[in-house]
Design a protein around this motif. Structure first.
Motif, PDB file in Angstrom:
ATOM      1  N   UNK A 220      85.353  62.301  25.363  1.00 12.80           N
ATOM      2  CA  UNK A 220      84.225  61.708  24.664  1.00 12.80           C
ATOM      3  C   UNK A 220      82.950  61.862  25.494  1.00 12.80           C
ATOM      4  N   UNK A 221      81.892  62.333  24.864  1.00 11.84           N
ATOM      5  CA  UNK A 221      80.637  62.535  25.598  1.00 11.84           C
ATOM      6  C   UNK A 221      80.020  61.208  26.008  1.00 11.84           C
ATOM      7  N   UNK A 222      79.774  61.071  27.306  1.00 13.85           N
ATOM      8  CA  UNK A 222      79.112  59.882  27.840  1.00 13.85           C
ATOM      9  C   UNK A 222      77.609  60.073  27.950  1.00 13.85           C
ATOM     10  N   UNK A 223      77.199  61.303  28.265  1.00 13.60           N
ATOM     11  CA  UNK A 223      75.770  61.540  28.462  1.00 13.60           C
ATOM     12  C   UNK A 223      75.404  62.997  28.314  1.00 13.60           C
ATOM     13  N   UNK A 224      74.179  63.226  27.846  1.00 18.56           N
ATOM     14  CA  UNK A 224      73.593  64.564  27.767  1.00 18.56           C
ATOM     15  C   UNK A 224      72.172  64.457  28.291  1.00 18.56           C
ATOM     16  N   UNK A 225      71.857  65.258  29.308  1.00 14.15           N
ATOM     17  CA  UNK A 225      70.585  65.135  30.013  1.00 14.15           C
ATOM     18  C   UNK A 225      69.911  66.493  30.106  1.00 14.15           C
ATOM     19  N   UNK A 226      68.627  66.545  29.761  1.00 16.55           N
ATOM     20  CA  UNK A 226      67.815  67.751  29.891  1.00 16.55           C
ATOM     21  C   UNK A 226      66.810  67.551  31.020  1.00 16.55           C
ATOM     22  N   UNK A 227      66.769  68.506  31.953  1.00 18.29           N
ATOM     23  CA  UNK A 227      65.995  68.345  33.182  1.00 18.29           C
ATOM     24  C   UNK A 227      64.966  69.461  33.339  1.00 18.29           C
ATOM     25  N   UNK A 228      63.825  69.111  33.914  1.00 15.89           N
ATOM     26  CA  UNK A 228      62.740  70.062  34.154  1.00 15.89           C
ATOM     27  C   UNK A 228      62.284  69.919  35.603  1.00 15.89           C
ATOM     28  N   UNK A 245      62.689  66.349  39.770  1.00 20.79           N
ATOM     29  CA  UNK A 245      62.708  66.821  38.392  1.00 20.79           C
ATOM     30  C   UNK A 245      62.539  65.646  37.438  1.00 20.79           C
ATOM     31  N   UNK A 246      62.020  65.935  36.260  1.00 21.29           N
ATOM     32  CA  UNK A 246      61.998  64.941  35.199  1.00 21.29           C
ATOM     33  C   UNK A 246      63.249  65.122  34.356  1.00 21.29           C
ATOM     34  N   UNK A 247      63.736  64.036  33.800  1.00 23.10           N
ATOM     35  CA  UNK A 247      64.966  64.097  33.008  1.00 23.10           C
ATOM     36  C   UNK A 247      64.816  63.198  31.781  1.00 23.10           C
ATOM     37  N   UNK A 248      65.245  63.726  30.663  1.00 21.50           N
ATOM     38  CA  UNK A 248      65.290  62.963  29.416  1.00 21.50           C
ATOM     39  C   UNK A 248      66.640  63.184  28.751  1.00 21.50           C
ATOM     40  N   UNK A 249      67.080  62.178  28.045  1.00 18.10           N
ATOM     41  CA  UNK A 249      68.353  62.276  27.357  1.00 18.10           C
ATOM     42  C   UNK A 249      68.910  60.901  27.092  1.00 18.10           C
ATOM     43  N   UNK A 250      70.233  60.798  27.150  1.00 24.08           N
ATOM     44  CA  UNK A 250      70.893  59.518  26.913  1.00 24.08           C
ATOM     45  C   UNK A 250      72.173  59.464  27.726  1.00 24.08           C
ATOM     46  N   UNK A 251      72.545  58.240  28.131  1.00 26.06           N
ATOM     47  CA  UNK A 251      73.808  58.018  28.830  1.00 26.06           C
ATOM     48  C   UNK A 251      74.392  56.705  28.333  1.00 26.06           C
ATOM     49  N   UNK A 252      75.615  56.779  27.848  1.00 25.92           N
ATOM     50  CA  UNK A 252      76.297  55.634  27.236  1.00 25.92           C
ATOM     51  C   UNK A 252      75.430  54.996  26.141  1.00 25.92           C
ATOM     52  N   UNK A 253      74.777  55.849  25.364  1.00 21.87           N
ATOM     53  CA  UNK A 253      74.010  55.375  24.224  1.00 21.87           C
ATOM     54  C   UNK A 253      72.634  54.824  24.546  1.00 21.87           C
ATOM     55  N   UNK A 254      72.262  54.822  25.828  1.00 21.08           N
ATOM     56  CA  UNK A 254      70.955  54.309  26.222  1.00 21.08           C
ATOM     57  C   UNK A 254      70.037  55.455  26.624  1.00 21.08           C
ATOM     58  N   UNK A 255      68.763  55.393  26.224  1.00 20.94           N
ATOM     59  CA  UNK A 255      67.850  56.490  26.569  1.00 20.94           C
ATOM     60  C   UNK A 255      67.588  56.575  28.064  1.00 20.94           C
TER      61      UNK A 255
END
Length: 267
Positions: A220-228, A245-255
């Motif tokens: 089950x996916x816990x988190x997906x993160x996009x980094x720059x 780096x900056x990072x945006x995404x979600x982990x355990x349903x939280x932004x």
């Protein structure tokens, strides 16, 4: 020590010899000195960097263009990256920090780390051929704070980019020891327009953007993160670079929307 916040990423990574020894860490020969046998007072580079105290309270002072003064409170929330007795140990403790960086007041979560290891150069003074070395040529380690209390550590390593023999994500918080996740995917999605050159003349490909995916044991996916990358790379971590780096995404349903710390090697 790697400290991150929504605006800053600060890394302090000294290497320490045996007690009362002297080791040159600067090109001009400024020494690093362990002044107390218990390691509670360390000075690096003619007092440009001072670490004083012992767990759970450590004070860090750094001079230079952007001086820093930080007080750390180290917790018992530990992540073990490697435990090979007599060969290599590397662990990380979750900590909080407060103090100043330049003119800014800062506080937040950080990681307080220690590593020691023995290799062929511990017993040999001559150059070791490439075939006799560990086949780890691609490596990254990254730290980001999910919120004011929770932290995520991410790492992959292998013989080349895209082929990893070690992958892991360590999730932890001030109130719990968290968990280690082995189902981790790391992918460079765009490269920096030009490679960076190391002091020994190597040209190293560096990432401009990348992505992480973390799953639990059930898939089950816990988190997906996009980094720059913020393109503030500084040479000095092994054979590679450190940066932020900056990072945006979600982990355990939280932004997630913050700044992280990255170590990167691709030889």
């Amino acid at each position: 020590l790697a400290a991150t916040s929504a605006r800053h990423s600060l890394a302090i990574s000294p290497s320490v010899p045996e007690p009362q020894a002297i080791w040159d860490i600067e090109a001009d020969g400024d020494p690093a000195v362990v002044e107390r046998e218990d390691g509670s007072l360390l000075r690096f580079g003619a007092d440009d960097l001072v670490l004083e105290g012992s767990s759970p309270c450590v004070r860090v002072r750094r001079g230079g263009v952007t001086p820093a003064e930080l007080e750390l409170e180290i917790t018992d929330k530990v992540a073990y990256f490697s435990r090979i007795p007599g060969v290599y140990d590397h662990w990380s403790l979750l900590a909080t920090y407060r103090g100043t960086v330049g003119d800014d007041r800062v506080e937040g979560l950080c990681t307080y780390e220690y590593a020691r290891g023995a290799g062929p150069y511990s017993v040999a003074s001559r150059r070791i051929p490439g075939w006799a070395k560990a086949p780890i040529r691609s490596f990254t380690y990254q730290v980001l704070n999910l919120d004011d209390e929770r932290q995520l550590l991410l790492t992959v390593a292998g013989p080349r980019r895209g082929l990893h023999v070690h992958e892991g994500a360590w999730e932890r918080g001030l109130r719990d020891h968290g968990a280690m996740h082995r189902d981790v995917t790391f992918a460079v999605t765009a490269e920096r327009s030009a490679p960076l050159r190391t002091p020994d003349g190597r040209r190293m490909r560096m990432p401009a953007t990348w992505a992480w995916t973390v799953r639990d044991v059930a898939g089950t996916e816990l988190g997906a993160l996009d980094c720059v990358a913020q393109d503030d790379w500084t040479y000095g971590l092994g054979a590679g670079f450190v940066g932020s780096f900056t990072v945006r995404g979600a982990f355990r349903g939280r932004p997630v929307d913050t700044v992280g710390y990255v170590e990167y090697i691709d030889v």
